[in-house]
Design a protein around this motif. Structure first.
Motif, PDB file in Angstrom:
ATOM      1  N   TYR A 283     128.248  39.334  29.887  1.00 39.27           N
ATOM      2  CA  TYR A 283     129.376  38.591  30.418  1.00 39.27           C
ATOM      3  C   TYR A 283     130.091  37.835  29.211  1.00 39.27           C
ATOM      4  O   TYR A 283     131.296  37.355  29.417  1.00 39.27           O
ATOM      5  CB  TYR A 283     128.899  37.449  31.275  1.00 39.27           C
ATOM      6  N   GLY A 284     129.439  37.957  28.045  1.00 40.09           N
ATOM      7  CA  GLY A 284     130.139  37.590  26.721  1.00 40.09           C
ATOM      8  C   GLY A 284     130.711  38.765  26.242  1.00 40.09           C
ATOM      9  O   GLY A 284     131.972  38.520  25.789  1.00 40.09           O
TER      10      GLY A 284
ATOM     11  N   PRO B 219     126.156  29.617  20.507  1.00 35.47           N
ATOM     12  CA  PRO B 219     126.957  30.456  21.769  1.00 35.47           C
ATOM     13  C   PRO B 219     127.489  31.701  21.115  1.00 35.47           C
ATOM     14  O   PRO B 219     127.589  32.404  22.017  1.00 35.47           O
ATOM     15  CB  PRO B 219     127.785  29.141  22.222  1.00 35.47           C
ATOM     16  N   SER B 220     127.866  31.795  19.917  1.00 40.00           N
ATOM     17  CA  SER B 220     128.555  32.945  19.528  1.00 40.00           C
ATOM     18  C   SER B 220     127.376  34.078  19.430  1.00 40.00           C
ATOM     19  O   SER B 220     127.544  35.087  19.927  1.00 40.00           O
ATOM     20  CB  SER B 220     128.966  32.814  17.885  1.00 40.00           C
TER      21      SER B 220
ATOM     22  N   VAL C 164     135.005  36.115  19.046  1.00 42.42           N
ATOM     23  CA  VAL C 164     133.974  34.968  19.616  1.00 42.42           C
ATOM     24  C   VAL C 164     133.701  33.996  18.607  1.00 42.42           C
ATOM     25  O   VAL C 164     133.723  32.872  18.920  1.00 42.42           O
ATOM     26  CB  VAL C 164     132.628  35.793  20.097  1.00 42.42           C
TER      27      VAL C 164
ATOM     28  N   TRP D  66     131.773  32.241  31.936  1.00 41.25           N
ATOM     29  CA  TRP D  66     130.858  31.803  30.948  1.00 41.25           C
ATOM     30  C   TRP D  66     131.850  31.106  29.686  1.00 41.25           C
ATOM     31  O   TRP D  66     131.476  30.302  29.014  1.00 41.25           O
ATOM     32  CB  TRP D  66     130.293  33.213  30.331  1.00 41.25           C
ATOM     33  N   TYR D  67     132.919  31.625  29.373  1.00 39.92           N
ATOM     34  CA  TYR D  67     133.594  31.189  28.181  1.00 39.92           C
ATOM     35  C   TYR D  67     134.252  29.951  28.528  1.00 39.92           C
ATOM     36  O   TYR D  67     134.416  29.023  27.714  1.00 39.92           O
ATOM     37  CB  TYR D  67     134.527  32.380  27.589  1.00 39.92           C
TER      38      TYR D  67
ATOM     39  N   TRP E  91     124.658  34.128  21.313  1.00 40.24           N
ATOM     40  CA  TRP E  91     124.182  34.505  22.898  1.00 40.24           C
ATOM     41  C   TRP E  91     125.447  35.502  23.383  1.00 40.24           C
ATOM     42  O   TRP E  91     125.214  36.325  24.138  1.00 40.24           O
ATOM     43  CB  TRP E  91     124.290  33.282  23.431  1.00 40.24           C
ATOM     44  N   SER E  92     126.776  34.873  23.122  1.00 42.76           N
ATOM     45  CA  SER E  92     127.982  35.992  23.746  1.00 42.76           C
ATOM     46  C   SER E  92     127.640  37.441  23.367  1.00 42.76           C
ATOM     47  O   SER E  92     128.332  38.476  23.805  1.00 42.76           O
ATOM     48  CB  SER E  92     129.344  35.479  23.125  1.00 42.76           C
TER      49      SER E  92
ATOM     50  N   SER F 233     134.309  40.500  27.482  1.00 44.04           N
ATOM     51  CA  SER F 233     135.890  39.743  27.263  1.00 44.04           C
ATOM     52  C   SER F 233     136.537  40.411  26.014  1.00 44.04           C
ATOM     53  O   SER F 233     137.504  39.633  25.544  1.00 44.04           O
ATOM     54  CB  SER F 233     135.584  38.197  27.137  1.00 44.04           C
TER      55      SER F 233
END
Lengths: 209, 575
Positions: free
Chosen positions: B451-452, B442-443, B467, B491-492, B445-446, B455
């Motif tokens: 949308y990652g 997920p890191s 992240v 997302w988060y 991907w963000s 933030s």
């Protein structure tokens, strides 16, 4: 399966009543009886009966005649646009730090802007105490370091027309050392220093010009 | 010795001494022996057994039943927390008339608190009613800590079952005994200590003051102390206020800071001592304690030194970085004067080692070198670690170590007299591999989706570190953050909740399966051919396994974040 869910739900409710309600309410009850001052935020009574602050929560100071606390990164909702925030130093309803890292351009800009503003009142100074330019973690830091206070002393003394030695002596009496001489850092509570400054001057009006 | 190092040394010493005393008490409680406090707690436990059902609290459980009951109870509690949060506007003790929490954020929060993570995508004082703070936040701080702990107890029982049995104890009995006899008295006593030192405990939500200069200031208050003591004793983290233990009302003095450090460190360290007493092999416990201690000291030094050294940017801005009797020096951005560098960096190292997650300084503003060990400790999550799960994580590395060493020297791998064979190694590897997977995927991907990236509070490497830290914290069930990251987005909230779940339950289930499998095996008496695990030599091997298997997995991810940022910082790059 059913007995398992049954036991799980019963455990949930039993522990919820004990730890979610009985425990915090019991602590509240004991606290209000045994330590009513601390339990309600260690408020300092003000002149009109309304409190003038909490002993441990920093306040925002404006003007040359007061000792200033550290930079604060707290914000508040923008009254013009509720989806945005605006800077609101020492907003004790919404604690926050800057969260800026050491390679941040924004931090760089803030440090140099603040430095310029500070040095206007501090002629001849080159290096500043570490807590003077950096913003605190909570945005509500009640304390400054002794070096920070001593650096502000000439400005405060001049603005109030007080002898510098007396302001320095006041700083010395308000300096709190490390706990047991070991834990934490030497520090000065800005609110209590400013309160002392005010009442001290009020008691001796003949000494001011 | 300067006060700087003396206060760090004394704190470490206090942790050691406290863990020795507590470890003996824990062993007595968890093996059902008498203790001095029994007259006080027998009636309370009796009442709870009756409420849950006497039968349910006395039936012996095998690993499947133990795990299923644990999961069912956690599920029921999570549902209750979720309901309290979304309906807080209709529940009592909401003087600020706060709205119910958004469902996605409430989902994230319920998952976060039932798993002992206590990640917060909200700011406590501005989002939660006092009822929610008590009934949805303080409540799981007890039960989630106890859940992690009893799982470790069940695993230890599997190691000492001699007759190839299946009985790992009773989940309800273990959870209740640990909660009432360890967590409750500790939380209560320390809550009163914190209040005495100035932490509020009231049902009012805030107070308006007119400052000395006549300005208006609203100060948030609430039932802070009761939550704060269990927050740290249960290695939960997640505080009443947004900035947690950096808030002067949550952590007003160096003494409260010391108390919080003792609260969070004493039980994970005592667990090792308890383990030694339960298995009747103090040497084994000391090998484990020693390796964990060396890791902690190393990571602590890695955090403290660069924070005191400061950053080139601060130096450029004319900040005096040298500590002296009149000022703390160092990187004071995001730190409080009463704690200075020593207490802030010490707290950061403790909270990530014992995977607590409460903070007294903003980790986001740490130097890259000082922030990296915080991430590594969460990536390893076994430098003492959180309640129970940290200890289990450490045993996982031991089992891998035994297996690899056994293959290398041609001996049958054994751990404490139990043969380690293919099924155990497969399960242990799964438990080990899921951790990097749920951090790194997920890191990454963000970093490639808008949308990652939207933030991030900081740019470039430091933004990526925010992240990476977030998902490490979630997977390790830590809960601390590089708090600039705006985690309250769909997302988060969703991704972090899922990572928390995957970081918590699958490893526990796999390890309970290992426990079941080990319990069923006969205990072999040690022979000349046995590779002993209670020697300093094996301690070194254990240490190496942790660093090679655990830390190297994450090295590439760290190179892109804090290590790259360090070189950018050293060459005066800004982003």
């Amino acid at each position: 399966m059913n007995t398992m869910l049954n036991s799980a739900v019963r455990l949930t409710l039993a522990t919820w009543l004990l730890f979610g309600l009985a425990y915090p309410l019991a602590v509240t009850g004991i606290a209000q009886l045994a330590f009513p001052r601390q339990a309600n935020g260690s408020l300092i009574a003000g002149p009109g009966g309304a409190p003038l602050g909490a002993a441990q929560v920093g306040q925002n100071w404006v003007g040359a005649g007061w000792f200033h606390g550290r930079p604060s990164a707290t914000t508040d909702t923008d009254p013009k646009d509720p989806s945005k925030t605006i800077p609101a130093p020492y907003n004790a309803a919404s604690s926050n730090g800057s969260n800026l890292g050491p390679t941040s351009q924004a931090l760089h800009d803030r440090l140099f802007t603040d430095r310029k503003a500070l040095l206007k009142d501090l002629p001849g100074i080159q290096t500043l105490p570490a807590d003077m330019l950096t913003s605190s973690a909570s945005g509500l830091d009640p304390d400054i370091s002794p070096a920070n206070a001593l650096m502000q002393a000439p400005r405060v003394a001049a603005a109030r027309a007080l002898p510098l030695e007396q302001v320095q002596a006041l700083i010395a009496t308000h300096t709190v050392g490390r706990t047991f001489g070991v834990f934490g850092e030497p520090r000065i509570n800005v609110l209590s220093l400013n309160m002392a400054l005010q009442s001290w001057q009020a008691a001796k009006p003949q000494q001011t010009k | 010795m300067s006060p700087f190092w003396l206060q760090i040394g004394l704190t470490l010493l206090a942790t050691l001494l406290l863990s020795l005393v507590l470890g003996r008490y824990l062993a007595r409680v968890m093996t059902g022996q008498r203790t001095l406090l029994d007259p006080l707690f027998d009636p309370l436990d009796g009442l709870l057994y009756r409420l849950v059902g006497r039968d349910a609290c006395s039936r012996p459980m095998n690993w499947q039943r133990y795990t299923l009951h644990m999961l069912a109870a956690n599920l029921a509690m999570a549902v209750l927390i979720y309901l309290v949060l979304i309906f807080q506007n209709r529940l009592p003790l909401n003087p600020l008339k706060l709205a119910g929490m958004e469902p996605m954020q409430a989902f994230n929060t319920a998952i976060s608190f039932i798993t002992n993570t206590n990640w917060q995508s909200y700011g406590g004082e501005s989002t939660l009613s006092n009822f929610s703070q008590m009934a949805a936040i303080t409540f799981p701080m007890f039960t989630s800590a106890a859940t992690g702990f009893v799982v470790a107890i069940a695993f230890i029982r599997a190691l000492i079952v001699k007759d190839g049995g299946a009985d790992l104890g009773n989940f309800y009995r273990d959870l209740i005994r640990f909660s009432t006899r360890v967590l409750l008295p500790g939380a209560l006593l320390f809550a009163l200590f914190l209040i005495w030192q100035g932490v509020p405990q009231t049902l009012d939500a805030n107070v308006a003051v007119n400052t000395l200069q006549g300005a208006h200031q609203t100060i948030s208050l609430g039932p802070v102390a009761a939550q704060e003591s269990i927050e740290n004793l249960g290695t939960n983290g997640g505080g009443f206020f947004n900035v947690n233990a950096a808030h002067p009302l949550q952590n007003p003095t160096p003494l409260t800071n010391l108390a919080l450090l003792m609260l969070m460190s004493s039980l994970p360290a005592a667990l090792v001592v308890m383990f030694g007493r339960m298995i009747g092999n103090a040497r084994q416990a000391w090998v484990i304690y020693g390796v964990m201690g060396v890791l902690l000291l190393g990571f602590l030094a890695m955090t403290v030194l660069p924070e005191q050294a400061g950053t080139p940017l601060l130096h450029q801005a004319g900040v005096s970085l040298q500590a002296g009797p009149l000022q703390p020096g160092g990187n004071m951005e995001g730190k409080e004067v009463r704690f200075g560098i020593a207490q802030s960096a010490l707290y950061a190292a403790y909270t990530t080692a014992f995977t607590t997650g409460s903070v007294n300084a903003m980790h986001d503003s740490f130097t890259p070198q000082g922030g990296m060990p915080l991430m590594i400790q969460m990536m390893l999550q076994c430098v003492f670690g959180g309640k129970g799960v940290g200890f289990l994580g450490f045993l996982v590395y031991g089992l891998i170590g035994v297996f690899v060493a056994g293959l290398m020297v041609g001996r049958t791998p054994e751990f404490m007299g139990k043969k380690i064979e293919k099924p155990e190694i497969v399960l242990v590897s799964l438990a080990l591999l899921i951790h990097p997977l749920v951090i790194l995927a997920p890191s990454a991907w963000s970093m490639v989706v808008p949308y990652g990236l939207s933030s991030l509070n900081n740019a470039a490497m430091h933004g990526y570190s925010e992240v990476l830290y977030a998902f490490s914290s979630a997977a390790a069930n830590n809960g601390s953050a590089f708090a600039g990251l705006n985690a309250n987005t769909p997302w988060y909230n969703l991704a972090i909740a899922l990572v928390i779940l995957l970081g918590r339950y699958p490893p526990i289930i796999f390890l309970m399966a290992v426990a079941g499998s080990l319990a069923a095996k006969p205990t072999l008496p040690p022979s000349v051919g046995t590779l002993r695990t209670d020697t300093p030599l094996f301690g070194v091997w254990w240490f190496a396994t942790i660093l090679i298997v655990g830390a190297l997995t994450f090295l590439p991810a760290l190179v892109l974040g804090p290590i790259a940022e360090y070189f950018a910082m050293a060459t005066h790059h800004l982003f």
